[in-house]
Write a protein that holds these residues in place. Structure first.
Motif, PDB file in Angstrom:
ATOM      1  N   GLY A   1     -57.060  30.461 -25.667  1.00  0.00           N
ATOM      2  CA  GLY A   1     -56.551  31.821 -25.750  1.00  0.00           C
ATOM      3  C   GLY A   1     -57.642  32.863 -25.611  1.00  0.00           C
ATOM      4  O   GLY A   1     -57.357  34.069 -25.549  1.00  0.00           O
ATOM      5  N   ASN A   2     -58.894  32.404 -25.572  1.00  0.00           N
ATOM      6  CA  ASN A   2     -60.033  33.306 -25.419  1.00  0.00           C
ATOM      7  C   ASN A   2     -60.475  33.293 -23.956  1.00  0.00           C
ATOM      8  O   ASN A   2     -60.947  32.279 -23.439  1.00  0.00           O
ATOM      9  N   ALA A   3     -60.341  34.424 -23.274  1.00  0.00           N
ATOM     10  CA  ALA A   3     -60.626  34.495 -21.845  1.00  0.00           C
ATOM     11  C   ALA A   3     -62.085  34.170 -21.543  1.00  0.00           C
ATOM     12  O   ALA A   3     -62.390  33.518 -20.533  1.00  0.00           O
ATOM     13  N   ARG A   4     -63.005  34.599 -22.403  1.00  0.00           N
ATOM     14  CA  ARG A   4     -64.424  34.348 -22.162  1.00  0.00           C
ATOM     15  C   ARG A   4     -64.731  32.858 -22.209  1.00  0.00           C
ATOM     16  O   ARG A   4     -65.493  32.337 -21.388  1.00  0.00           O
ATOM     17  N   ILE A   5     -64.120  32.166 -23.161  1.00  0.00           N
ATOM     18  CA  ILE A   5     -64.359  30.721 -23.273  1.00  0.00           C
ATOM     19  C   ILE A   5     -63.779  30.000 -22.066  1.00  0.00           C
ATOM     20  O   ILE A   5     -64.395  29.069 -21.519  1.00  0.00           O
ATOM     21  N   VAL A   6     -62.577  30.417 -21.636  1.00  0.00           N
ATOM     22  CA  VAL A   6     -61.953  29.783 -20.477  1.00  0.00           C
ATOM     23  C   VAL A   6     -62.812  29.967 -19.224  1.00  0.00           C
ATOM     24  O   VAL A   6     -63.000  29.033 -18.435  1.00  0.00           O
ATOM     25  N   ARG A   7     -63.365  31.184 -19.038  1.00  0.00           N
ATOM     26  CA  ARG A   7     -64.235  31.430 -17.870  1.00  0.00           C
ATOM     27  C   ARG A   7     -65.482  30.556 -17.918  1.00  0.00           C
ATOM     28  O   ARG A   7     -65.905  29.998 -16.909  1.00  0.00           O
ATOM     29  N   HIS A   8     -66.055  30.424 -19.132  1.00  0.00           N
ATOM     30  CA  HIS A   8     -67.258  29.593 -19.274  1.00  0.00           C
ATOM     31  C   HIS A   8     -66.938  28.132 -18.957  1.00  0.00           C
ATOM     32  O   HIS A   8     -67.698  27.461 -18.240  1.00  0.00           O
ATOM     33  N   LEU A   9     -65.821  27.636 -19.494  1.00  0.00           N
ATOM     34  CA  LEU A   9     -65.451  26.244 -19.233  1.00  0.00           C
ATOM     35  C   LEU A   9     -65.154  26.037 -17.747  1.00  0.00           C
ATOM     36  O   LEU A   9     -65.512  25.002 -17.166  1.00  0.00           O
ATOM     37  N   ALA A  10     -64.484  26.985 -17.121  1.00  0.00           N
ATOM     38  CA  ALA A  10     -64.149  26.858 -15.710  1.00  0.00           C
ATOM     39  C   ALA A  10     -65.409  26.816 -14.853  1.00  0.00           C
ATOM     40  O   ALA A  10     -65.457  26.108 -13.834  1.00  0.00           O
ATOM     41  N   ARG A  11     -66.440  27.550 -15.265  1.00  0.00           N
ATOM     42  CA  ARG A  11     -67.671  27.623 -14.483  1.00  0.00           C
ATOM     43  C   ARG A  11     -68.576  26.418 -14.698  1.00  0.00           C
ATOM     44  O   ARG A  11     -69.168  25.897 -13.750  1.00  0.00           O
ATOM     45  N   HIS A  12     -68.658  25.952 -15.947  1.00  0.00           N
ATOM     46  CA  HIS A  12     -69.635  24.910 -16.279  1.00  0.00           C
ATOM     47  C   HIS A  12     -69.017  23.552 -16.646  1.00  0.00           C
ATOM     48  O   HIS A  12     -69.703  22.535 -16.561  1.00  0.00           O
ATOM     49  N   HIS A  13     -67.760  23.545 -17.088  1.00  0.00           N
ATOM     50  CA  HIS A  13     -67.134  22.286 -17.534  1.00  0.00           C
ATOM     51  C   HIS A  13     -65.678  22.250 -17.058  1.00  0.00           C
ATOM     52  O   HIS A  13     -64.745  22.151 -17.868  1.00  0.00           O
ATOM     53  N   ALA A  14     -65.480  22.297 -15.770  1.00  0.00           N
ATOM     54  CA  ALA A  14     -64.127  22.361 -15.213  1.00  0.00           C
ATOM     55  C   ALA A  14     -63.290  21.135 -15.590  1.00  0.00           C
ATOM     56  O   ALA A  14     -62.093  21.248 -15.861  1.00  0.00           O
ATOM     57  N   ASP A  15     -63.949  19.960 -15.601  1.00  0.00           N
ATOM     58  CA  ASP A  15     -63.203  18.748 -15.947  1.00  0.00           C
ATOM     59  C   ASP A  15     -62.728  18.795 -17.394  1.00  0.00           C
ATOM     60  O   ASP A  15     -61.610  18.382 -17.721  1.00  0.00           O
ATOM     61  N   LEU A  16     -63.564  19.307 -18.299  1.00  0.00           N
ATOM     62  CA  LEU A  16     -63.192  19.417 -19.707  1.00  0.00           C
ATOM     63  C   LEU A  16     -62.058  20.421 -19.883  1.00  0.00           C
ATOM     64  O   LEU A  16     -61.118  20.188 -20.660  1.00  0.00           O
ATOM     65  N   LEU A  17     -62.122  21.526 -19.152  1.00  0.00           N
ATOM     66  CA  LEU A  17     -61.055  22.523 -19.218  1.00  0.00           C
ATOM     67  C   LEU A  17     -59.725  21.918 -18.783  1.00  0.00           C
ATOM     68  O   LEU A  17     -58.679  22.164 -19.405  1.00  0.00           O
ATOM     69  N   GLY A  18     -59.765  21.110 -17.727  1.00  0.00           N
ATOM     70  CA  GLY A  18     -58.542  20.459 -17.258  1.00  0.00           C
ATOM     71  C   GLY A  18     -57.923  19.555 -18.310  1.00  0.00           C
ATOM     72  O   GLY A  18     -56.706  19.540 -18.500  1.00  0.00           O
ATOM     73  N   GLU A  19     -58.772  18.803 -19.021  1.00  0.00           N
ATOM     74  CA  GLU A  19     -58.262  17.911 -20.061  1.00  0.00           C
ATOM     75  C   GLU A  19     -57.689  18.707 -21.224  1.00  0.00           C
ATOM     76  O   GLU A  19     -56.656  18.343 -21.808  1.00  0.00           O
ATOM     77  N   PHE A  20     -58.369  19.813 -21.598  1.00  0.00           N
ATOM     78  CA  PHE A  20     -57.859  20.668 -22.675  1.00  0.00           C
ATOM     79  C   PHE A  20     -56.479  21.224 -22.310  1.00  0.00           C
ATOM     80  O   PHE A  20     -55.570  21.263 -23.143  1.00  0.00           O
ATOM     81  N   GLN A  21     -56.328  21.647 -21.065  1.00  0.00           N
ATOM     82  CA  GLN A  21     -55.044  22.211 -20.636  1.00  0.00           C
ATOM     83  C   GLN A  21     -53.940  21.161 -20.647  1.00  0.00           C
ATOM     84  O   GLN A  21     -52.785  21.463 -20.968  1.00  0.00           O
ATOM     85  N   LYS A  22     -54.287  19.924 -20.304  1.00  0.00           N
ATOM     86  CA  LYS A  22     -53.298  18.843 -20.378  1.00  0.00           C
ATOM     87  C   LYS A  22     -52.834  18.629 -21.817  1.00  0.00           C
ATOM     88  O   LYS A  22     -51.640  18.423 -22.082  1.00  0.00           O
ATOM     89  N   LEU A  23     -53.785  18.668 -22.770  1.00  0.00           N
ATOM     90  CA  LEU A  23     -53.423  18.487 -24.180  1.00  0.00           C
ATOM     91  C   LEU A  23     -52.488  19.586 -24.655  1.00  0.00           C
ATOM     92  O   LEU A  23     -51.518  19.330 -25.377  1.00  0.00           O
ATOM     93  N   VAL A  24     -52.777  20.813 -24.256  1.00  0.00           N
ATOM     94  CA  VAL A  24     -51.952  21.937 -24.683  1.00  0.00           C
ATOM     95  C   VAL A  24     -50.560  21.854 -24.071  1.00  0.00           C
ATOM     96  O   VAL A  24     -49.571  22.271 -24.677  1.00  0.00           O
ATOM     97  N   ASP A  25     -50.440  21.285 -22.870  1.00  0.00           N
ATOM     98  CA  ASP A  25     -49.150  21.195 -22.184  1.00  0.00           C
ATOM     99  C   ASP A  25     -48.279  20.065 -22.694  1.00  0.00           C
ATOM    100  O   ASP A  25     -47.073  20.043 -22.420  1.00  0.00           O
ATOM    101  N   ILE A  26     -48.838  19.121 -23.465  1.00  0.00           N
ATOM    102  CA  ILE A  26     -48.064  17.970 -23.959  1.00  0.00           C
ATOM    103  C   ILE A  26     -46.868  18.406 -24.801  1.00  0.00           C
ATOM    104  O   ILE A  26     -45.742  17.952 -24.578  1.00  0.00           O
ATOM    105  N   PRO A  27     -47.034  19.296 -25.812  1.00  0.00           N
ATOM    106  CA  PRO A  27     -45.868  19.702 -26.602  1.00  0.00           C
ATOM    107  C   PRO A  27     -44.808  20.389 -25.760  1.00  0.00           C
ATOM    108  O   PRO A  27     -43.607  20.246 -26.013  1.00  0.00           O
ATOM    109  N   LYS A  28     -45.202  21.152 -24.714  1.00  0.00           N
ATOM    110  CA  LYS A  28     -44.235  21.825 -23.865  1.00  0.00           C
ATOM    111  C   LYS A  28     -43.412  20.824 -23.086  1.00  0.00           C
ATOM    112  O   LYS A  28     -42.209  20.969 -22.912  1.00  0.00           O
ATOM    113  N   ALA A  29     -44.087  19.752 -22.618  1.00  0.00           N
ATOM    114  CA  ALA A  29     -43.363  18.723 -21.868  1.00  0.00           C
ATOM    115  C   ALA A  29     -42.416  17.956 -22.756  1.00  0.00           C
ATOM    116  O   ALA A  29     -41.346  17.528 -22.323  1.00  0.00           O
ATOM    117  N   ALA A  30     -42.820  17.754 -24.024  1.00  0.00           N
ATOM    118  CA  ALA A  30     -41.956  17.031 -24.957  1.00  0.00           C
ATOM    119  C   ALA A  30     -40.742  17.835 -25.333  1.00  0.00           C
ATOM    120  O   ALA A  30     -39.715  17.298 -25.667  1.00  0.00           O
TER     121      ALA A  30
END
Length: 296
Positions: free
Chosen positions: A267-296
């Motif tokens: 929910g923090n835009a600055r953290i998301v930008r940092h992850l997208a720039r330096h840890h894109a794979d980690l950001l992708g995994e975090f987003q998958k975790l957050v989407d799990i309850p929505k899919a359920a």
């Protein structure tokens, strides 16, 4: 200081039911021939023939023609009445014209709850034959449901009281001693599996000393060694289940807290930008975790 009064809650239905001519009720959909040949249709028709309409259909007034009504819920009931030759039916009148099936918000009745309803009806003097006609089933089916919990210990029945368990699964549970019945019910709930085959597999993996006296496992095509192996594996599974059950609550709490923390991070835009720039794979995994309850 003045207190602002809350606005009144809008009523979903008119305060009184209304007797309406069936020809003035406009269905929202046509019923297929397969629906009229279904077991559910036959049961509703039998119930109407025996005890009449219990739950009134739901209609909404036509905005252009006040003498007409749109049928929101009760298509099967109204169709049955129309084919019977009935001319009118008492309806609930909804204040909102929306194609909403109210019965979809009601859970299908569980097996044990149906058993209790049948017992209550019998206690009030309703003959079994009339119940069978109302439910469009054989009288032997009514008697089987009446005796559903004979041989089932109260603790196991309580665990399964709101579950959709096939009647024949209770037949399998009756082969077990009370303590084993409770363990079997716990496994069924934990695995969310209530099929007859699963109940049979539990019985197959039960040692003879945990079976009711006089009950024997019928295991076609299995040798004594294979049966013994199944019993050992079942016992090991029981032990593993107990261990998992003990830690499940703490593990689930940890997961909820961790997921909440990740959601705050994303929910923090600055953290998301940092992850997208330096840890894109980690950001992708975090987003998958957050989407799990929505899919359920």
């Amino acid at each position: 200081m003045t207190t602002k009064l809350a606005s009144p809650v809008a009523l979903a239905f008119e305060t009184e039911t209304l007797r309406i001519q069936i020809v003035d009720i406009l269905p929202l959909r046509e019923l297929a021939h397969s629906v009229r040949n279904s077991v559910k249709y036959g049961q509703i028709a039998a119930s109407i023939g025996e005890v009449g309409i219990i739950e009134p259909p739901v209609v909404a007034r036509d905005r252009d023609d006040p003498s007409k009504y749109h049928l929101l819920d009760g298509h099967l009931r109204v169709d049955i009445l129309r084919l019977r030759g009935d001319l009118e039916v008492v309806c609930l009148v909804a204040t909102e014209d929306e194609a909403f099936t109210y019965n979809r918000r009601v859970s299908r009745i569980a097996t044990i709850q149906e058993h209790k309803m049948i017992l209550n009806a019998i206690k009030k003097g309703v003959p079994e034959e009339r119940l069978a006609r109302a439910l469009n089933v054989n009288i032997s089916n009514i008697r089987a449901k009446r005796n559903l919990l004979v041989g089932i210990c109260p603790e196991a029945a309580e665990l399964l009281r709101d579950k959709h368990v096939p009647m024949n699964a209770f037949t399998e549970l009756r082969k077990l001693m009370p303590i084993r019945q409770i363990a079997a019910a716990q496994m069924m709930v934990a695995m969310n599996r209530y099929s007859i085959s699963y109940a049979k597999s539990i019985v197959a993996g039960t040692p003879d000393d945990e079976l009711v006296a006089g009950r024997h496992k019928v295991l076609k095509g299995l040798t004594d060694e294979q049966v013994a192996l199944m019993e050992r594996e079942s016992a090991a599974l029981d032990r593993e289940f107990r261990l998992i059950e003990q830690s499940y609550g703490a593990d689930h709490l940890d997961l909820v807290l961790a997921l909440g923390y990740i959601q705050r991070l994303l929910g923090n835009a600055r953290i998301v930008r940092h992850l997208a720039r330096h840890h894109a794979d980690l950001l992708g995994e975090f987003q998958k975790l957050v989407d799990i309850p929505k899919a359920a």
